[in-house]
Design a protein around this motif. Structure first.
Motif, mmCIF file in Angstrom:
data_model
loop_
_atom_site.group_PDB
_atom_site.id
_atom_site.type_symbol
_atom_site.label_atom_id
_atom_site.label_comp_id
_atom_site.label_asym_id
_atom_site.label_seq_id
_atom_site.Cartn_x
_atom_site.Cartn_y
_atom_site.Cartn_z
ATOM 1 N N ASP A 42 -47.958 21.522 -71.310
ATOM 2 C CA ASP A 42 -46.969 22.539 -71.666
ATOM 3 C C ASP A 42 -45.626 22.149 -71.051
ATOM 4 N N GLU A 43 -44.787 21.525 -71.854
ATOM 5 C CA GLU A 43 -43.514 21.000 -71.353
ATOM 6 C C GLU A 43 -42.625 22.087 -70.753
ATOM 7 N N HIS A 44 -42.563 23.235 -71.407
ATOM 8 C CA HIS A 44 -41.716 24.328 -70.926
ATOM 9 C C HIS A 44 -42.214 24.854 -69.570
ATOM 10 N N ALA A 45 -43.504 25.149 -69.491
ATOM 11 C CA ALA A 45 -44.080 25.644 -68.229
ATOM 12 C C ALA A 45 -43.957 24.587 -67.140
ATOM 13 N N SER A 46 -44.135 23.349 -67.514
ATOM 14 C CA SER A 46 -44.031 22.246 -66.573
ATOM 15 C C SER A 46 -42.618 22.171 -65.980
ATOM 16 N N ARG A 47 -41.616 22.249 -66.830
ATOM 17 C CA ARG A 47 -40.228 22.192 -66.393
ATOM 18 C C ARG A 47 -39.895 23.392 -65.505
ATOM 19 N N ASP A 48 -40.325 24.584 -65.918
ATOM 20 C CA ASP A 48 -40.075 25.789 -65.126
ATOM 21 C C ASP A 48 -40.728 25.703 -63.748
ATOM 22 N N PHE A 49 -41.962 25.205 -63.728
ATOM 23 C CA PHE A 49 -42.679 25.073 -62.456
ATOM 24 C C PHE A 49 -41.960 24.082 -61.546
ATOM 25 N N ALA A 50 -41.575 22.945 -62.097
ATOM 26 C CA ALA A 50 -40.876 21.930 -61.302
ATOM 27 C C ALA A 50 -39.557 22.474 -60.754
ATOM 28 N N GLU A 51 -38.813 23.185 -61.587
ATOM 29 C CA GLU A 51 -37.535 23.754 -61.136
ATOM 30 C C GLU A 51 -37.741 24.777 -60.020
ATOM 31 N N ALA A 52 -38.844 25.491 -60.079
ATOM 32 C CA ALA A 52 -39.103 26.542 -59.095
ATOM 33 C C ALA A 52 -39.699 26.020 -57.792
ATOM 34 N N THR A 53 -40.408 24.887 -57.847
ATOM 35 C CA THR A 53 -41.174 24.486 -56.666
ATOM 36 C C THR A 53 -40.910 23.087 -56.126
ATOM 37 N N ARG A 54 -40.530 22.146 -56.967
ATOM 38 C CA ARG A 54 -40.476 20.735 -56.561
ATOM 39 C C ARG A 54 -39.559 20.496 -55.363
ATOM 40 N N ASP A 55 -38.348 21.008 -55.409
ATOM 41 C CA ASP A 55 -37.409 20.773 -54.303
ATOM 42 C C ASP A 55 -37.940 21.344 -52.994
ATOM 43 N N ASP A 56 -38.520 22.544 -53.035
ATOM 44 C CA ASP A 56 -39.073 23.143 -51.817
ATOM 45 C C ASP A 56 -40.232 22.320 -51.276
ATOM 46 N N LEU A 57 -41.094 21.857 -52.169
ATOM 47 C CA LEU A 57 -42.234 21.047 -51.742
ATOM 48 C C LEU A 57 -41.760 19.749 -51.103
ATOM 49 N N LEU A 58 -40.805 19.091 -51.712
ATOM 50 C CA LEU A 58 -40.297 17.839 -51.146
ATOM 51 C C LEU A 58 -39.559 18.095 -49.834
ATOM 52 N N GLU A 59 -38.877 19.219 -49.717
ATOM 53 C CA GLU A 59 -38.212 19.572 -48.446
ATOM 54 C C GLU A 59 -39.247 19.794 -47.337
#
Length: 161
Positions: free
Chosen positions: A50-67
């Protein structure tokens, strides 16, 4: 050793190499290249279909996880600070000198997460999907195996073995 700390014994050469590897890892995390497979493995996509859900999830969580991963790596880097003075020059006598680091129990999880994440990055770079996917005699896989060994020793120390 106090009950409030876990001892990690490294020779100088190991400490210097681990410090260098953690530096490279923090550089990778700081770059946050959206197209890097290793970062994708560190921040996996729970919605691959699900490209849309995938993009939304990444925008919401990826930066925090990497931080959070970067904060964990900083804990390890601070503990490895005594080895930084050997990075510019290390004599033969220095190489095998043993050092014991006392890692406060409250920082052990940061060490475990960092070593495991570094191993995931290395596995991605080397094309390892499962442990059987590499030849232990091939020197390219040496650091991967060594990080796994260090991870195991840390787990054993934490559990009191």
């Amino acid at each position: 050793m106090s009950a409030a700390a876990v001892e990690i014994t490294l020779v100088t050469l190991e400490g210097v190499r681990l410090d260098e590897v953690v530096d490279e890892y923090t550089t990778l995390l700081s770059s946050a290249d959206a197209n890097d497979e290793a970062l994708d493995r560190l921040a996996p996509n729970p919605y691959p279909d699900d490209e849309h859900a995938s993009r939304d999830f990444a925008e919401a969580t990826r930066d925090d996880l990497l931080e959070r991963r970067l904060a964990d790596a900083d804990v390890v880097r601070r503990a490895l600070a005594p080895f930084q003075s050997f990075r510019a020059s290390m004599t033969d006598d220095d190489m095998l000198r043993s050092h014991t680091l006392e890692v406060p129990r409250g920082e052990v999880d940061a060490w475990l997460r960092t070593l495991n994440a570094i191993r995931l990055v290395l596995a991605t770079r080397l094309g390892i999907i499962e442990d059987d996917d590499h030849d232990p005699e091939d020197p390219h896989f040496g650091i991967y195996d060594w990080i796994g060994y260090r991870l195991e020793l840390l787990i054993d120390a934490e559990m009191g073995d």
